[in-house]
Design a protein around this motif. Structure first.
Motif, PDB file in Angstrom:
ATOM      1  N   PHE A 102       3.849  -5.001   6.413  1.00  0.00           N
ATOM      2  CA  PHE A 102       4.251  -6.077   5.524  1.00  0.00           C
ATOM      3  C   PHE A 102       5.707  -5.924   5.077  1.00  0.00           C
ATOM      4  CE2 PHE A 102       0.447  -8.519   4.289  1.00  0.00           C
ATOM      5  CZ  PHE A 102      -0.525  -7.780   4.938  1.00  0.00           C
ATOM      6  N   GLY A 103       6.371  -7.076   4.914  1.00  0.00           N
ATOM      7  CA  GLY A 103       7.685  -7.084   4.302  1.00  0.00           C
ATOM      8  C   GLY A 103       7.562  -6.973   2.792  1.00  0.00           C
ATOM      9  N   PRO A 104       8.689  -6.961   2.090  1.00  0.00           N
ATOM     10  CA  PRO A 104       8.678  -6.793   0.637  1.00  0.00           C
ATOM     11  C   PRO A 104       8.298  -8.055  -0.111  1.00  0.00           C
ATOM     12  CG  PRO A 104      10.921  -7.027   1.411  1.00  0.00           C
ATOM     13  CD  PRO A 104      10.056  -6.965   2.640  1.00  0.00           C
ATOM     14  N   GLY A 105       8.247  -9.187   0.591  1.00  0.00           N
ATOM     15  CA  GLY A 105       7.832 -10.435  -0.037  1.00  0.00           C
ATOM     16  C   GLY A 105       8.983 -11.236  -0.620  1.00  0.00           C
ATOM     17  N   LEU A 151      -4.563 -12.449  -1.893  1.00  0.00           N
ATOM     18  CA  LEU A 151      -3.713 -12.491  -0.700  1.00  0.00           C
ATOM     19  C   LEU A 151      -4.408 -13.321   0.370  1.00  0.00           C
ATOM     20  CD1 LEU A 151      -1.038 -11.240   0.295  1.00  0.00           C
ATOM     21  CD2 LEU A 151      -2.356  -9.322   1.165  1.00  0.00           C
ATOM     22  N   ARG A 184      14.684 -12.547  -1.543  1.00  0.00           N
ATOM     23  CA  ARG A 184      13.662 -11.772  -2.257  1.00  0.00           C
ATOM     24  C   ARG A 184      13.118 -12.549  -3.445  1.00  0.00           C
ATOM     25  NH1 ARG A 184      13.106  -6.386  -1.894  1.00  0.00           N
ATOM     26  NH2 ARG A 184      11.170  -6.937  -3.010  1.00  0.00           N
ATOM     27  N   ARG A 216       9.454 -13.767  -3.837  1.00  0.00           N
ATOM     28  CA  ARG A 216       8.821 -14.277  -5.066  1.00  0.00           C
ATOM     29  C   ARG A 216       9.382 -15.659  -5.341  1.00  0.00           C
ATOM     30  NH1 ARG A 216       5.868 -11.756  -8.921  1.00  0.00           N
ATOM     31  NH2 ARG A 216       6.290  -9.767  -7.897  1.00  0.00           N
ATOM     32  N   LEU A 275      -0.939  -0.028   4.698  1.00  0.00           N
ATOM     33  CA  LEU A 275      -2.247   0.376   5.207  1.00  0.00           C
ATOM     34  C   LEU A 275      -2.536   1.842   4.904  1.00  0.00           C
ATOM     35  CD1 LEU A 275      -4.740  -0.390   6.944  1.00  0.00           C
ATOM     36  CD2 LEU A 275      -3.471   0.481   8.929  1.00  0.00           C
ATOM     37  N   LEU A 297      -6.440  -2.877  -2.062  1.00  0.00           N
ATOM     38  CA  LEU A 297      -6.989  -4.063  -1.406  1.00  0.00           C
ATOM     39  C   LEU A 297      -7.829  -3.653  -0.207  1.00  0.00           C
ATOM     40  CD1 LEU A 297      -3.618  -6.006  -1.354  1.00  0.00           C
ATOM     41  CD2 LEU A 297      -5.613  -6.762  -2.637  1.00  0.00           C
ATOM     42  N   TYR A 357      -5.777  -1.088   1.855  1.00  0.00           N
ATOM     43  CA  TYR A 357      -4.344  -1.095   1.617  1.00  0.00           C
ATOM     44  C   TYR A 357      -4.064  -0.711   0.171  1.00  0.00           C
ATOM     45  CZ  TYR A 357      -3.617  -3.828   5.916  1.00  0.00           C
ATOM     46  OH  TYR A 357      -3.575  -4.249   7.208  1.00  0.00           O
ATOM     47  N   GLN A 373      -0.911  -1.381  -2.689  1.00  0.00           N
ATOM     48  CA  GLN A 373       0.289  -2.163  -2.935  1.00  0.00           C
ATOM     49  C   GLN A 373       0.894  -1.762  -4.273  1.00  0.00           C
ATOM     50  OE1 GLN A 373      -0.404  -6.407  -3.228  1.00  0.00           O
ATOM     51  NE2 GLN A 373       1.729  -6.918  -2.947  1.00  0.00           N
ATOM     52  N   PHE A 388       4.424 -13.237   1.694  1.00  0.00           N
ATOM     53  CA  PHE A 388       4.650 -12.056   2.515  1.00  0.00           C
ATOM     54  C   PHE A 388       4.647 -12.435   3.989  1.00  0.00           C
ATOM     55  CE2 PHE A 388       4.637  -8.624  -0.446  1.00  0.00           C
ATOM     56  CZ  PHE A 388       3.804  -9.013  -1.488  1.00  0.00           C
ATOM     57  N   THR A 445      -1.839  -1.726  13.195  1.00  0.00           N
ATOM     58  CA  THR A 445      -1.464  -1.873  11.794  1.00  0.00           C
ATOM     59  C   THR A 445      -0.596  -3.101  11.606  1.00  0.00           C
ATOM     60  OG1 THR A 445      -1.510   0.517  11.494  1.00  0.00           O
ATOM     61  CG2 THR A 445      -0.260  -0.761   9.877  1.00  0.00           C
ATOM     62  N   GLN A 446      -0.851  -3.848  10.536  1.00  0.00           N
ATOM     63  CA  GLN A 446       0.069  -4.897  10.130  1.00  0.00           C
ATOM     64  C   GLN A 446       1.058  -4.288   9.148  1.00  0.00           C
ATOM     65  OE1 GLN A 446      -1.458  -8.667   8.776  1.00  0.00           O
ATOM     66  NE2 GLN A 446      -3.048  -8.762  10.336  1.00  0.00           N
ATOM     67  N   LEU A 490      -2.307  -1.346  -6.758  1.00  0.00           N
ATOM     68  CA  LEU A 490      -3.325  -2.335  -6.415  1.00  0.00           C
ATOM     69  C   LEU A 490      -3.955  -1.931  -5.087  1.00  0.00           C
ATOM     70  CD1 LEU A 490      -4.646  -5.137  -6.972  1.00  0.00           C
ATOM     71  CD2 LEU A 490      -2.787  -6.135  -5.621  1.00  0.00           C
ATOM     72  N   GLY A 495       6.264  -5.156  -6.562  1.00  0.00           N
ATOM     73  CA  GLY A 495       7.490  -5.538  -5.879  1.00  0.00           C
ATOM     74  C   GLY A 495       7.521  -5.175  -4.401  1.00  0.00           C
ATOM     75  N   GLU A 496       6.401  -4.719  -3.867  1.00  0.00           N
ATOM     76  CA  GLU A 496       6.359  -4.328  -2.461  1.00  0.00           C
ATOM     77  C   GLU A 496       5.163  -4.972  -1.763  1.00  0.00           C
ATOM     78  OE1 GLU A 496       8.199   0.123  -3.334  1.00  0.00           O
ATOM     79  OE2 GLU A 496       6.446  -0.124  -2.043  1.00  0.00           O
ATOM     80  N   GLY A 497       5.171  -4.911  -0.438  1.00  0.00           N
ATOM     81  CA  GLY A 497       4.040  -5.410   0.320  1.00  0.00           C
ATOM     82  C   GLY A 497       2.961  -4.353   0.447  1.00  0.00           C
ATOM     83  N   PRO A 498       1.741  -4.767   0.793  1.00  0.00           N
ATOM     84  CA  PRO A 498       0.662  -3.797   0.984  1.00  0.00           C
ATOM     85  C   PRO A 498       0.983  -2.821   2.120  1.00  0.00           C
ATOM     86  CG  PRO A 498      -0.183  -6.050   0.894  1.00  0.00           C
ATOM     87  CD  PRO A 498       1.307  -6.139   1.018  1.00  0.00           C
TER      88      PRO A 498
END
Lengths: 116, 111
Positions: free
Chosen positions: A107-110, A43, A9, A112, B45, B88, B35, B37, A91, A104-105, B86, B40-43
């Motif tokens: 997304f994971g939490p990313g 992004l 993470r 950093r 939909l 997007l 989206y 966001q 991400f 739908t895509q 946020l 600390g998390e991903g976007p």
């Protein structure tokens, strides 16, 4: 389902070191995407895979970046050597079918990443 | 390269106010997504709009796709602190396989 899983993470490394980011997509999803998010550039799509095959890597910034998907449940994004300008949130996202089909895509939490 | 510009970049309002966020491009997209966001998390939909002129409502959120499929707007009625985040927009290219994201609108709703 646990959703898209990314590790680590958080990553802090020194310039010149190799960095490997990992992603486990949602089971059954055939599409996997790697994105990078920064304040300056927003992004950006780096690369995406369909059925483990890289389809479009035009967003990969330079040869220092490489991505692989050895099987349907695992992908890596590697930076070697890393530079301070690579600092960003990375991400991973996955989807069942192409985005244009209305899918739908997810997304994971990313991850950093900070390169000192 | 298809570019999407969002405005405003930042918006700070009081709870109960209405707001509109804009997403503009000189390019035509096959569809457009919005989206949200959180830190600390991903976007995540919110909606996909496909047809030019289409309007979709999601509770207090109203999304509109321009007639020429080059622009979109997100209107929030009676904003609440939980709307903070946020926002997007993302255009789907004509091949239908890739997203181009706008720069985002950072919304803060104060109680």
């Amino acid at each position: 389902d646990a959703g898209v899983i990314q590790s680590p993470r958080h990553e802090v490394t020194e310039m010149g070191q190799e960095v490997t980011l990992r992603c486990k997509p949602i089971s059954g999803h055939d599409y996997l995407f790697w994105y990078r998010q920064t304040m300056m550039r927003g992004l950006e799509l780096l690369i995406y895979f369909n059925n483990n095959v890289p389809i479009d890597d035009s967003g990969m910034p330079e040869d220092r970046f490489s991505a692989k998907m050895p099987n349907a449940s695992f992908s890596t994004l590697k930076i070697q050597p890393s530079e301070p300008r690579d600092s960003a949130v990375y991400f991973c996202a996955s989807s069942l079918a192409p985005t244009g089909s209305g899918e739908t895509q997810y997304f994971g939490p990313g991850t950093r990443l900070l390169v000192l | 390269t298809q570019l999407l510009e969002q405005s405003p970049q930042f918006l700070s309002i009081q709870e109960g106010e209405n707001l509109t966020v804009y997403c503009n491009s000189s390019s035509v997209f096959s569809s457009l997504q919005w989206y949200r966001q959180e830190p600390g998390e991903g976007p995540v939909l919110l909606v996909t709009v496909v047809t030019g002129g289409e309007v979709k409502k999601l509770k207090r959120l109203t999304f509109q796709f321009g007639d020429a499929r080059k622009d979109s707007s997100l209107h929030i009625t009676a904003a609440q602190p939980g709307d903070t985040g946020l926002y997007l927009c993302a255009g789907v290219n004509n091949a239908g396989n890739m997203l181009t994201f706008g720069g985002g609108t950072r919304l803060m709703v104060k109680p």
